[in-house]
Scaffold this motif. Sequence first.
Motif, short mmCIF file in Angstrom:
data_model
loop_
_atom_site.label_atom_id
_atom_site.label_comp_id
_atom_site.label_asym_id
_atom_site.label_seq_id
_atom_site.Cartn_x
_atom_site.Cartn_y
_atom_site.Cartn_z
N GLU A 77 20.89 16.04 -0.17
CA GLU A 77 21.19 16.28 -1.59
C GLU A 77 20.64 15.15 -2.45
OE1 GLU A 77 25.09 17.36 -2.92
OE2 GLU A 77 25.39 18.63 -1.17
N ARG A 78 20.90 13.92 -2.05
CA ARG A 78 20.40 12.76 -2.80
C ARG A 78 19.08 12.32 -2.19
NH1 ARG A 78 22.65 7.96 -2.67
NH2 ARG A 78 21.48 7.28 -4.45
N THR A 79 18.01 12.57 -2.91
CA THR A 79 16.69 12.26 -2.37
C THR A 79 16.15 10.91 -2.83
OG1 THR A 79 15.65 13.48 -4.18
CG2 THR A 79 16.09 14.69 -2.12
N GLU A 80 16.77 10.31 -3.83
CA GLU A 80 16.29 9.03 -4.36
C GLU A 80 16.16 7.94 -3.29
OE1 GLU A 80 14.62 6.88 -7.42
OE2 GLU A 80 15.19 8.98 -7.41
N ASP A 84 12.72 5.96 -2.41
CA ASP A 84 12.70 4.49 -2.44
C ASP A 84 12.21 3.91 -1.11
OD1 ASP A 84 13.73 4.56 -5.02
OD2 ASP A 84 15.78 4.08 -4.41
N ALA A 85 12.65 4.50 0.00
CA ALA A 85 12.24 4.01 1.33
C ALA A 85 10.74 4.18 1.52
CB ALA A 85 13.01 4.76 2.42
N LEU A 86 10.19 5.29 1.07
CA LEU A 86 8.75 5.52 1.21
C LEU A 86 7.96 4.48 0.41
CD1 LEU A 86 8.59 9.41 0.88
CD2 LEU A 86 8.79 8.03 2.96
N VAL A 87 8.43 4.17 -0.78
CA VAL A 87 7.77 3.17 -1.62
C VAL A 87 7.85 1.79 -0.96
CG1 VAL A 87 7.87 1.97 -3.85
CG2 VAL A 87 8.12 4.47 -3.76
N VAL A 88 9.01 1.44 -0.45
CA VAL A 88 9.21 0.13 0.19
C VAL A 88 8.28 -0.02 1.40
CG1 VAL A 88 10.88 -1.18 1.60
CG2 VAL A 88 11.55 -0.25 -0.61
N VAL A 89 8.14 1.04 2.19
CA VAL A 89 7.28 0.97 3.37
C VAL A 89 5.82 0.77 2.96
CG1 VAL A 89 6.36 2.35 5.28
CG2 VAL A 89 8.82 2.22 4.90
N TRP A 90 5.38 1.50 1.96
CA TRP A 90 4.00 1.30 1.50
C TRP A 90 3.81 -0.13 1.00
CZ3 TRP A 90 -0.87 2.12 1.58
CH2 TRP A 90 -1.67 1.57 0.58
N GLU A 91 4.73 -0.61 0.18
CA GLU A 91 4.59 -1.94 -0.41
C GLU A 91 4.62 -3.05 0.64
OE1 GLU A 91 7.68 -1.87 -3.37
OE2 GLU A 91 6.32 -1.01 -4.88
N ALA A 126 6.91 9.48 -4.54
CA ALA A 126 6.70 8.14 -3.99
C ALA A 126 5.26 7.69 -4.24
CB ALA A 126 7.01 8.12 -2.49
N ARG A 127 4.30 8.57 -4.03
CA ARG A 127 2.89 8.23 -4.26
C ARG A 127 2.65 7.92 -5.74
NH1 ARG A 127 -1.18 11.28 -3.46
NH2 ARG A 127 -2.49 9.77 -2.41
N ARG A 128 3.31 8.64 -6.62
CA ARG A 128 3.17 8.38 -8.05
C ARG A 128 3.68 6.98 -8.37
NH1 ARG A 128 5.92 7.75 -12.22
NH2 ARG A 128 7.90 8.32 -11.32
N ARG A 129 4.82 6.61 -7.77
CA ARG A 129 5.42 5.29 -8.02
C ARG A 129 4.54 4.15 -7.53
NH1 ARG A 129 11.82 5.62 -6.59
NH2 ARG A 129 12.30 7.50 -7.79
N ILE A 130 3.81 4.39 -6.44
CA ILE A 130 2.97 3.31 -5.92
C ILE A 130 1.56 3.34 -6.52
CG2 ILE A 130 4.27 3.05 -3.79
CD1 ILE A 130 2.21 4.69 -2.33
N GLY A 131 1.34 4.28 -7.43
CA GLY A 131 0.07 4.31 -8.13
C GLY A 131 -1.01 5.12 -7.49
N HIS A 132 -0.66 5.99 -6.55
CA HIS A 132 -1.65 6.87 -5.94
C HIS A 132 -1.62 8.21 -6.65
CE1 HIS A 132 -1.49 4.59 -1.83
NE2 HIS A 132 -1.80 3.82 -2.85
#
Length: 135
Positions: A77-80, A84-91, A126-132
């Motif tokens: 239900e809560r996908t945030e 966030d985890a996907l962004v953290v892993v990329w970063e 997540a891709r949008r947040r990391i600039g992809h």
Amino acid sequence: MATFSCMIYPGGDSVLRVAQIAKIAHEDWMQDWPIEVSDPERLDEFVDLLITNKADWELSFWLLDLVLESANDDLPERTEPLVDALVVVWEATGAPGIAQRLEYWACLDASDPEEMFWVSPLVREARRRIGHDTI
């Protein structure tokens, strides 16, 4: 970000290390390993393992598939926290192999929800947040 033409995979022993730390099976005959061992009931645990191992791109590669496959089976239900985890892993690494997995799961060529994974919109976010680019 350009579409990758040649997939980058981590070393062979990394999937065995993930199986050990996640306490899941890995056998040579398992063709679609993340699908066969995914478990929506263990999603939070898998996300924690992903974040814990974020600096190791090879472990993150396999854990990313495990997390997204588990979430795809039963989207929380809560996908945030998942985004966030996907962004953290990329970063943590900026590894091309991680970028490729995110691109794969985002299903960038699909516009109809029937043509993508349930988690594709989350991965696109997540891709949008990391600039992809997502399209």
